[in-house]
Motif scaffolding. Sequence first.
Motif, short mmCIF file in Angstrom:
data_model
loop_
_atom_site.label_atom_id
_atom_site.label_comp_id
_atom_site.label_asym_id
_atom_site.label_seq_id
_atom_site.Cartn_x
_atom_site.Cartn_y
_atom_site.Cartn_z
N VAL A 39 -33.68 -16.23 -33.15
CA VAL A 39 -34.11 -15.53 -31.95
C VAL A 39 -34.32 -16.55 -30.84
N ASP A 40 -33.42 -16.52 -29.86
CA ASP A 40 -33.48 -17.45 -28.73
C ASP A 40 -32.97 -16.68 -27.51
N PRO A 41 -33.87 -16.01 -26.77
CA PRO A 41 -33.43 -15.12 -25.69
C PRO A 41 -32.62 -15.81 -24.59
N ILE A 42 -32.96 -17.06 -24.25
CA ILE A 42 -32.22 -17.74 -23.19
C ILE A 42 -30.80 -18.05 -23.65
N GLN A 43 -30.66 -18.50 -24.89
CA GLN A 43 -29.32 -18.75 -25.42
C GLN A 43 -28.51 -17.46 -25.46
N ASP A 44 -29.18 -16.36 -25.82
CA ASP A 44 -28.50 -15.04 -25.84
C ASP A 44 -28.01 -14.66 -24.45
N ILE A 45 -28.89 -14.82 -23.46
CA ILE A 45 -28.54 -14.48 -22.08
C ILE A 45 -27.35 -15.32 -21.62
N GLU A 46 -27.41 -16.62 -21.90
CA GLU A 46 -26.36 -17.50 -21.44
C GLU A 46 -25.03 -17.23 -22.14
N THR A 47 -25.10 -16.79 -23.41
CA THR A 47 -23.88 -16.42 -24.12
C THR A 47 -23.19 -15.24 -23.43
N ILE A 48 -23.97 -14.21 -23.13
CA ILE A 48 -23.41 -13.03 -22.45
C ILE A 48 -22.92 -13.39 -21.06
N ASN A 49 -23.75 -14.10 -20.30
CA ASN A 49 -23.39 -14.43 -18.92
C ASN A 49 -22.13 -15.28 -18.83
N LEU A 50 -21.97 -16.19 -19.78
CA LEU A 50 -20.76 -17.02 -19.79
C LEU A 50 -19.53 -16.17 -20.05
N GLU A 51 -19.62 -15.24 -21.01
CA GLU A 51 -18.48 -14.38 -21.31
C GLU A 51 -18.11 -13.50 -20.12
N LEU A 52 -19.12 -13.02 -19.40
CA LEU A 52 -18.86 -12.20 -18.22
C LEU A 52 -18.21 -13.03 -17.12
N ALA A 53 -18.68 -14.27 -16.96
CA ALA A 53 -18.10 -15.16 -15.95
C ALA A 53 -16.66 -15.49 -16.29
N LEU A 54 -16.37 -15.74 -17.55
CA LEU A 54 -15.00 -16.07 -17.97
C LEU A 54 -14.07 -14.87 -17.79
N ALA A 55 -14.60 -13.67 -18.03
CA ALA A 55 -13.80 -12.46 -17.82
C ALA A 55 -13.45 -12.32 -16.34
N ASP A 56 -14.41 -12.58 -15.47
CA ASP A 56 -14.16 -12.53 -14.02
C ASP A 56 -13.20 -13.64 -13.58
N LEU A 57 -13.34 -14.81 -14.19
CA LEU A 57 -12.46 -15.93 -13.85
C LEU A 57 -11.00 -15.57 -14.11
N GLU A 58 -10.76 -14.87 -15.20
CA GLU A 58 -9.39 -14.44 -15.51
C GLU A 58 -8.83 -13.55 -14.41
N VAL A 59 -9.66 -12.64 -13.90
CA VAL A 59 -9.24 -11.74 -12.82
C VAL A 59 -8.91 -12.55 -11.56
N ILE A 60 -9.78 -13.48 -11.22
CA ILE A 60 -9.60 -14.28 -10.00
C ILE A 60 -8.36 -15.17 -10.09
N GLU A 61 -8.17 -15.79 -11.25
CA GLU A 61 -7.02 -16.70 -11.38
C GLU A 61 -5.69 -15.95 -11.34
N LYS A 62 -5.67 -14.75 -11.86
CA LYS A 62 -4.45 -13.93 -11.76
C LYS A 62 -4.15 -13.60 -10.31
N ARG A 63 -5.19 -13.28 -9.56
CA ARG A 63 -5.01 -12.96 -8.15
C ARG A 63 -4.57 -14.20 -7.36
N LEU A 64 -5.18 -15.34 -7.66
CA LEU A 64 -4.81 -16.57 -6.97
C LEU A 64 -3.35 -16.94 -7.23
N ALA A 65 -2.91 -16.73 -8.45
CA ALA A 65 -1.52 -17.05 -8.80
C ALA A 65 -0.54 -16.21 -8.00
N ASN A 66 -1.00 -15.05 -7.55
CA ASN A 66 -0.13 -14.13 -6.81
C ASN A 66 -0.19 -14.35 -5.29
#
Length: 369
Positions: free
Chosen positions: A119-146
Amino acid sequence: MAINCGIVGLPNVGKSTLFQALTSAPAEAANYPFCTIEPNVGIVSVSDERLEKIASHIKPERTIPTAVEFVDIAGLVKGASKGEGLGNQFLGHIRSVSAIVHVVRCFEDADVIHVEGRVDPIQDIETINLELALADLEVIEKRLANIPKLIKNQNKDIQTKAKIQQPLLEKLQAALSDGLAARTVDFEPEDLEEIKEFNLITQKKVLYLCNVDEDGVTTDNDHVKKVKEYAAKDNAQVVTICGKLESEIASLDTNEERKEFMEAAGIEISGLQRLTKIAYDMLGLRTYFTAGVKEVRAWTFQEGYKAPQAAGIIHTDFERGFIRAEVFHCNDLFQYGTEQKVKENGKFRVEGKEYVVQDGDIMHFRFNV
C-alpha cells in the motif's frame, strides 16, 4: 447537459464498491484484478436543499434534481498505455468523461490484494498518472508527425491551423515525455481552444478520492496526508471516503435509518454526497430552477452561460427562439414566500439575451419558433 466523471485507479482500490454505494447500481466487486471490464454507468442526484425548499413554497406535483453521471472504469495497471491489462480499451473510456475521480487506496487490509503487493498511495497515483501521460503523448506525437503534410496542404485554413498548433504540440510533447500532465502546461486561453480537439486525458480536472478504513473517516491517516500534499502540488482537490461505510449507508432503506447510522459513525454528511457536490463544483457547474405547479426542477449549466444558452439546456427550440427570461432568485422566494410577493417587492425581473444566469435563479423562458 451531460456531465460525467470517470472513476479510475489501480485494481482493488475500492472503485466498484464506491460506485455501488454512489449509485446503488450493481457494479461487480471482487477481490481480484480486472473485475470490471466494461464501464458501469450510474446517474447520481446532486443533493441541493434549495430544491426542496422551493418545492415547499410552490407545492408542485413532483420535484426533479439535477444529476452527475459516474462511470466506473476498469482498474489500470503499469503498461496500460501500451495495452497491458486491456489498457487501450480502458483509456478510451476515460477520454469520453468530463473529469476524473482518481480513487487511491489509503487503508491497510491483508485480506484485500494490492496489485503491486504493497500500500503506497503516491506510487499508485504516479503509476496511473504516468500511463495517462504516455497515452496522451502517443496522440500528440501522431499529430506532430502529420504537421509537415498539413502545412503543405493547398487549403490555406488547414495550413494556418497546422502552423498555430505545431508549437503548442511541441510544448505538450516535452511535458508529457517527462510524465507531466497536459493541465500543468501554461497555455493562453486561445491556445487551450486550439488543443481542445485532441481530447487529452491529462487535460481533464482531477479529484483524488482517498478510500480509507473506518478509523480514517474522522482523522487523516498518514496515507491521506501524503495524498493531500501531492494533490496540493497538482492543484487538485481531495475527498476522504470510507467505501465500506458508504456501502452500508447506501444499503439502508430510509433516510431516517441512514441519518441514525451516520450519527452513530460520527458522520455529518455522507462522503458520497460530498463527492458529488465537489465534482459538480470542480467542473464549474451551477444550478438554476424552473418552478410551477406541475414540477420544480433543477437544471445544470456552465458558469458564465447567458439566458439563451441556459434555455437551450431545456430544449434547443428555447434557445433558437429565445425572446426573454422572467427571473427571480430562490432567496427572494424564501424571503417573501410566494412569486406574487416577490413581484410586489420588485425582485421579479425580465432579462434579455445578454443576461448572465446566476446560481440559484428561478427562470421562466419566453420563446417563439
